[in-house]
Design a protein around this motif. Structure first.
Motif, short mmCIF file in Angstrom:
data_model
loop_
_atom_site.label_atom_id
_atom_site.label_comp_id
_atom_site.label_asym_id
_atom_site.label_seq_id
_atom_site.Cartn_x
_atom_site.Cartn_y
_atom_site.Cartn_z
N HIS A 34 37.05 -8.26 -7.81
CA HIS A 34 36.30 -9.26 -8.73
C HIS A 34 36.33 -10.47 -8.16
CE1 HIS A 34 36.68 -7.12 -12.81
NE2 HIS A 34 38.06 -6.68 -12.06
N ILE A 35 35.14 -11.28 -8.22
CA ILE A 35 35.10 -12.61 -7.85
C ILE A 35 35.19 -13.61 -9.00
CG2 ILE A 35 33.64 -14.35 -6.69
CD1 ILE A 35 32.35 -11.87 -5.26
N LEU A 36 36.18 -14.33 -8.99
CA LEU A 36 36.55 -15.54 -9.95
C LEU A 36 36.32 -16.91 -9.75
CD1 LEU A 36 39.92 -13.67 -11.40
CD2 LEU A 36 37.47 -13.53 -12.21
N PRO A 37 35.93 -17.75 -10.66
CA PRO A 37 35.76 -19.00 -10.24
C PRO A 37 37.17 -19.79 -10.17
CG PRO A 37 35.38 -18.70 -12.51
CD PRO A 37 35.64 -17.30 -11.85
N GLY A 38 36.93 -20.91 -9.44
CA GLY A 38 38.45 -21.67 -9.35
C GLY A 38 39.01 -21.10 -8.23
N LYS A 39 40.42 -21.66 -8.25
CA LYS A 39 41.62 -21.25 -7.40
C LYS A 39 42.46 -20.31 -8.04
CE LYS A 39 42.46 -25.45 -6.87
NZ LYS A 39 42.86 -26.94 -6.53
N GLN A 40 43.25 -19.62 -7.20
CA GLN A 40 44.04 -18.58 -7.99
C GLN A 40 45.17 -19.20 -8.77
OE1 GLN A 40 45.19 -15.42 -5.20
NE2 GLN A 40 46.09 -14.05 -6.96
N ASP A 41 45.41 -20.47 -8.30
CA ASP A 41 46.54 -21.34 -8.90
C ASP A 41 46.19 -21.68 -10.52
OD1 ASP A 41 47.85 -21.29 -6.67
OD2 ASP A 41 47.53 -23.22 -6.10
N ASP A 42 45.00 -21.48 -10.69
CA ASP A 42 44.47 -21.85 -11.99
C ASP A 42 44.71 -20.65 -12.94
OD1 ASP A 42 43.48 -24.42 -10.73
OD2 ASP A 42 41.46 -23.52 -10.73
N TYR A 43 45.37 -19.73 -12.52
CA TYR A 43 45.36 -18.60 -13.53
C TYR A 43 46.66 -18.16 -13.59
CZ TYR A 43 40.54 -17.69 -12.98
OH TYR A 43 38.98 -17.69 -12.96
N GLN A 44 46.97 -17.50 -14.63
CA GLN A 44 48.25 -16.74 -15.04
C GLN A 44 48.11 -15.39 -15.50
OE1 GLN A 44 49.58 -19.12 -18.44
NE2 GLN A 44 48.30 -18.08 -19.77
N THR A 45 49.34 -14.63 -15.32
CA THR A 45 49.28 -12.99 -15.81
C THR A 45 48.84 -13.13 -17.23
OG1 THR A 45 51.25 -12.69 -14.30
CG2 THR A 45 50.95 -11.17 -16.03
N CYS A 46 47.84 -12.21 -17.60
CA CYS A 46 47.52 -12.02 -18.84
C CYS A 46 48.51 -11.36 -19.51
CB CYS A 46 46.45 -10.91 -18.69
SG CYS A 46 45.70 -10.25 -20.31
N LYS A 47 48.68 -12.05 -20.75
CA LYS A 47 49.74 -11.71 -21.78
C LYS A 47 49.35 -10.49 -22.71
CE LYS A 47 51.89 -16.19 -22.09
NZ LYS A 47 51.42 -16.87 -21.25
N ASN A 48 48.27 -10.20 -22.78
CA ASN A 48 47.86 -8.94 -23.67
C ASN A 48 47.95 -7.59 -22.61
OD1 ASN A 48 46.63 -7.45 -25.78
ND2 ASN A 48 44.52 -8.23 -24.96
#
Length: 93
Positions: free
Chosen positions: A42-56
Motif C-alpha cells: 500500500h502507498i499511503l500519504p504522509g509519514k509512518q509516524d502519522d499513523y497508529q495501529t488500527c484499533k478495530n
C-alpha cells in the motif's frame, strides 16, 4: 510533491493474494489499494509516524465475517473497513 510511504498489506501478508480465505487463495487481494497492483503493498500519504495501529482489527488488517447460508462454515475474512487492510490508521489529534 506530497510525501508518501510504502507499507506491506497486512491482510494478504504482502502476497497480493487472498490468503486468508481457503476457497479464494488464487484470487487477488480484496484490500483496496493492494489489489490494483497485485504486489502486496500500500502507498499511503504522509509519514509512518502519522499513523497508529488500527484499533478495530488490532493491526491484523482483517475482520472475521459470518458465513452466508450457502457458504462453507469455515472462517471468512474481509479487509478491515477502518484501515483497508493496512493494519494502521491516521492518528487522531
Amino acid at each position: 510533491m506530497r510525501e508518501t510511504f510504502t507499507i506491506k498489506c497486512e491482510y494478504c501478508h504482502g502476497t497480493g493474494r487472498d490468503v486468508r480465505n481457503l476457497h479464494a487463495q488464487d484470487n487477488p487481494c480484496p484490500s483496496p489499494g493492494c489489489s490494483a497492483e497485485k504486489n502486496g503493498l500500500h502507498i499511503l500519504p504522509g509519514k509512518q509516524d502519522d499513523y497508529q495501529t488500527c484499533k478495530n482489527c488490532k493491526g491484523s488488517g482483517a475482520k472475521s465475517v459470518k458465513a452466508k447460508k450457502n457458504q462453507p462454515s469455515a472462517n471468512l475474512y474481509q479487509p478491515c473497513p477502518d484501515c483497508n487492510g493496512t493494519g494502521i490508521k491516521l492518528k487522531v489529534s
